[in-house]
Design an enzyme around this catalytic site. Structure first.
Site, PDB file in Angstrom:
ATOM      1  N   TYR A   1      -6.487  -0.193  -7.269  1.00 47.36           N
ATOM      2  CA  TYR A   1      -6.092  -1.534  -6.799  1.00 47.36           C
ATOM      3  C   TYR A   1      -5.439  -1.527  -5.426  1.00 47.36           C
ATOM      4  CZ  TYR A   1      -1.473  -1.011  -9.347  1.00 47.36           C
ATOM      5  OH  TYR A   1      -0.267  -0.625  -9.836  1.00 47.36           O
ATOM      6  N   GLU A   2      -5.171  -2.737  -4.944  1.00 48.56           N
ATOM      7  CA  GLU A   2      -4.666  -2.952  -3.568  1.00 48.56           C
ATOM      8  C   GLU A   2      -5.609  -2.344  -2.535  1.00 48.56           C
ATOM      9  OE1 GLU A   2      -1.852  -4.684  -3.224  1.00 48.56           O
ATOM     10  OE2 GLU A   2      -1.147  -4.573  -5.304  1.00 48.56           O
ATOM     11  N   GLY A   3      -6.913  -2.476  -2.787  1.00 47.95           N
ATOM     12  CA  GLY A   3      -7.919  -1.837  -1.936  1.00 47.95           C
ATOM     13  C   GLY A   3      -8.191  -0.455  -2.478  1.00 47.95           C
TER      14      GLY A   3
ATOM     15  N   ARG B   1       0.809  -1.209   0.000  1.00 42.33           N
ATOM     16  CA  ARG B   1       0.000   0.000   0.000  1.00 42.33           C
ATOM     17  C   ARG B   1       0.840   1.256   0.000  1.00 42.33           C
ATOM     18  NH1 ARG B   1      -5.447  -2.023   3.306  1.00 42.33           N
ATOM     19  NH2 ARG B   1      -6.333  -2.916   1.396  1.00 42.33           N
TER      20      ARG B   1
END
Lengths: 591, 591
Positions: free
Chosen positions: B440-442, B296
């Protein structure tokens, strides 16, 4: 890409219940034949074309793009047939002069048609859109001979039009263009130079292309006061308008762009091309601005169309896609998760989109109504007032609708997550296609400068008055259900007035102030105008909700807009109040 | 595409003069070998690779993209050679455990390296980036046997890594995944299911690919507490780590996307693929979050890299392109126009970019320092404090750096006008490539929920304290040159505290409040953190300007940030204070 459905009800609501356009049509003699039934029929007919003929090809057209081969530009599959069908229906000349075959429809109606076309496929919409602008310019400035030769063909969509302004070294700054026009013995001119970023400069849709070209006469004074406007056709027409020999204008290449892949953006080389003067010598810029002003609302509507399409897809997705659990009350106990739309952050995104889309539609209709009044009113003072409003609102419509439209398409992509980033759903195409609208036809920064510099400061604030009067007329009759929101708008108007006074007080003392705060000032006004329009819509909706329950959404979205989006004016006002100070601390070497 | 130059001076300034990273390295025994000379050498070495090896291919790689043919993915020209050269230099294992061949560098240094890689080419950066994340997860959770087998090869960049989470019906909501893992007699598991959006799921850069896969064991409890993590290699290694037979995992197709065209985004089909459990059964999510948390900040840095690159190009363009006249004082009388940079609106855009880029660089370095302290400090209480800061700051770093990074790339495109929309200059690619980092990645919405729900509300506000202490430490020692700005930051902190209390008071009474205001809350905190970092930078710069005159720009940009960007917190705070109210007025049918 999800299907496109034209928001007919909302368009109808605006024309009939918010702006009472039919009351104008009764009063304006030139529009005496237009009534609400006719407008509805037009909207229905246009909707069919947009939904069934144009929209289904937008994604394939983006993938295929336009191709260039040795001066020849080929548009994607279906474009030629679709353009011809559009033309055959008279849609290219939708607002054009009936004398030359145009439909002569009011702008409030054509604004709805334009939105549909842009929502269906921005790339496609540019071919008829630029043509419509060229028609207006020729109609307003060219000689009768040129009008009779060009306008019937262009209005019928047999020939398209372009506007050739930008050169490799001169985009925003037209004063420094180098394209030359040499007078010839036969009264024509030999036009020589290179123009870039010419939308629809070359294509295979029609038998001829009519370029409106800015160039300098040999005796031109320097700068923007020495620019003349010429009509330069791809093929020279004979006196009957039959296409003859090829003129000295060639497409040298096309641009590879972020979006609007199916719109040909051309480098156009003029090599002693035969051209004819439009309007007076050295008066090309004002003439071109006729077209630009018309186009600028049209470009705003491009942002609106993309945003409206994105909202439809995002809403559908948020209603169908199940993911996570909402608060207890909304649980979907028979499924493994709840639809996205139960989640607060998704609702925030959807309502932001909705508020911008429907606010933008109201704004474009509002400007359209002022354009109609300025053009068709039989009352001279009303005409002058609407001209002033159009002058003030045009740069805001261009920049604010496209800026909020772009924000909307980005949100519409975000709601779909990874599915918004892949091409399949079409959300990413709307982001890419919408993005250009903030750049061309005068960047949004230039619109801001026009608004604050030329319009507001140029009139010492006078030009704001008709807008403030319109807003005051709404404020003067508040409704109980929206008391707090009326109060909030009244405060916002005071804030705008105070900020405007502060800026005006700095003009003269600080040469940089206008250019330093213009963008935030434009946005500030934009939010206040949307607030005004949301209250107008909510007020118009309230008495109708019994019959048309869906209209209760107008009141709710107005409350959302005032609660979550109007507060943005606080930051904008603070930035404007800072003036140029914090922008000119840096030496050039310190960036 | 303009050349890329690594902002070495700014990186150096942050490490040495703002964050005094060398003082940490002296204190932390595991980093005893690191010093500022070494960090400088590392940065210089990485800069050479980014500038000369990677950046020059980014645009061609975007045009060429990855291709898919019957399960085989081919990356663009130069990618394989460049990846191998990067690997040979040890750069894939830059933060990895030295026990398995990693460089073991502190994150404050690797954050700079990551920024360069992303600025040079985000698509390329994802192959080593995901591998680094997988290495960390395996190192933290896998058995010694698995570590010994996989980590040396991955650290050396001979094998890459992926993270396989998303399924067609399950993106954000991992609790509903369907991929299954059946225990086998030999202690391995047969993994079956379909994963989508797998970055680097298949490619031709290395001889093997190691997938980290979330799946459910037969006895898994429902929801997110029943997810386990497996290591599933493309080719099964023998005991010595030599690549053997092909495993039952295939790439079914790749996505066609808005950007990161040279990064393979794969549909991965697992058909009884042999896998090994990593960590305890049903404990897959916490293990995957080790990787996610590492990634993140990395994704935030993608937004920073794109923004930094865009700023360089926009600045160069604004200095060279002449267009229009500025105020009298700056006129370029020997040329026909002034450079763009004299115009207020262009300076506003450039300074906004600069403030976000250098603010983002400071933020990623700040988070990097906390990650280092949490990992390497020998003082238990300091460790705990930094862990808390990392927990709070990670979602902000991911979402705020990418949101402001995207805004920066859009501005960087706007400054170039039409030239920003065509592909040639590369500005539009940065917009397209940067956009994915918000998704992406949350998604950034999920980051906001994590911040306000899990972190702030979950700790009843306790987790904010170390951040507020850090800010207070700066506020306690104001400098005269920035008195007004210090005052302004103190007010902003009070505003955050008041807003936080208001939200916390609604939790429990209103189930929707967190999700309804989380995004604006995250941005509110983001602006305050950037304000804090700008004052820290300005203060650090002030005593050094005699020796390094360019540092005076830090003070000036700090003033700009406080004057023009920090005021955005007013609108954000107002939106947060509205709570969930205006989001839940609409019935589902009213959207």
């Amino acid at each position: 890409m999800a299907d496109y459905r034209v928001p007919r009800d909302d368009m109808q609501f605006l024309l009939q219940d918010v702006f009472h356009a039919d009351q104008d049509w009764v009063r304006f003699s030139a529009l005496a034949e237009v009534d609400m039934d006719m407008a509805t029929a037009i909207i229905d007919e246009a909707a069919k074309l947009a939904e069934s003929m144009i929209a289904p090809h937008a994604r394939a057209a983006d993938e295929e793009g336009v191709t260039f081969d040795n001066g020849v530009v080929t548009t994607p599959a279906n474009y030629k047939e679709n353009f011809q069908q559009l033309a055959a229906g008279g849609w290219v000349g939708v607002t054009a002069n009936p004398e030359f075959g145009g439909m002569g429809l009011p702008k409030v109606v054509s604004a709805q048609y334009e939105e549909m076309l842009c929502a269906a496929d921005i790339s496609f919409s540019l071919y008829p859109g630029l043509t419509a602008g060229a028609i207006i310019t020729i109609d307003a400035y060219a000689s009768d001979e040129l009008k009779n030769l060009y306008l019937p063909r262009m209005t019928a969509g047999e020939w398209t039009g372009t506007m050739c302004l930008t050169e490799p070294h001169a985009g925003t700054d037209l004063g420094i263009i180098r394209t030359k026009a040499e007078p010839q013995a036969d009264g024509s001119y030999a036009v020589t130079g290179t123009k870039i970023f010419i939308t629809g400069g070359e294509h295979d849709l029609t038998e001829n292309i009519v370029h409106l070209v800015l160039a300098k006469l040999p005796d031109a004074p320097p700068g923007s006061k020495g620019i003349s406007l010429f009509i330069v056709p791809k093929f020279l027409p004979d006196a009957d308008g039959n296409v003859g020999e090829r003129n000295g204008v060639q497409c040298g290449s096309i641009e590879h762009k972020m979006g609007i892949h199916a719109s040909a953006t051309c480098v156009m080389n003029f090599d002693a091309a035969k051209g004819w003067l439009v309007g007076a010598p050295h008066q090309g810029l004002p003439a071109m601005f006729t077209m630009m002003n018309y186009e600028r609302l049209g470009v705003g509507i491009q942002g609106l169309g993309a945003a409206a399409r994105s909202y439809q897809t995002a809403l559908e997705y948020a209603q169908e896609r199940i993911q996570g659990r909402g608060a207890q009350v909304s649980r979907n106990f028979d499924k493994e998760a709840d639809p996205l739309i139960v989640h607060g952050d998704v609702r925030r995104m959807l309502l932001t989109m909705k508020a911008f889309v429907e606010g933008g539609r109201a704004f474009s209709t509002y400007v359209g109504q002022q354009l109609d009044t300025a053009k068709y009113s039989d009352d001279a003072s009303e005409k002058v007032r609407s001209e002033a409003l159009v002058a003030l609102l045009t740069p805001i419509a261009k920049a604010f609708i496209t800026d909020t439209g772009f924000e909307t398409t980005v949100i519409g992509q975000q709601i779909l997550g990874g599915h918004g980033y892949v091409r399949e759903w079409g959300q990413e195409q709307l982001v890419r296609d919408c993005r250009i609208a903030q750049i061309y036809e005068g960047t949004n920064g230039i619109q801001a400068l026009d608004l604050l510099g030329r319009k507001v400061a140029g009139s010492r604030g006078e030009l704001l008055k008709p807008l403030l009067e319109d807003i005051q007329a709404v404020l003067d009759e508040p409704v109980a259900e929206l008391e707090a929101e009326y109060q909030q708008l009244a405060e916002a108007v005071k804030r705008v007035s105070a900020v405007t006074e502060k800026v005006l007080s700095q003009v003269g003392r600080d040469e940089n102030v206008i250019n330093s705060v213009a963008m935030e000032y434009l946005h500030l006004l934009g939010y206040v105008i949307y607030g005004y329009l949301w209250l107008r819509m909510a007020k118009a909706a309230l008495p109708l909700t019994a019959e048309r329950p869906h209209l209760s959404s107008k009141v709710k979205t107005a409350k959302f807009f005032m609660a979550r989006l109007l507060p943005r004016i606080e930051s904008l006002a603070a930035a404007v109040e800072d003036g140029s100070q914090s922008l000119y601390l840096h030496e050039l070497s310190e960036f």
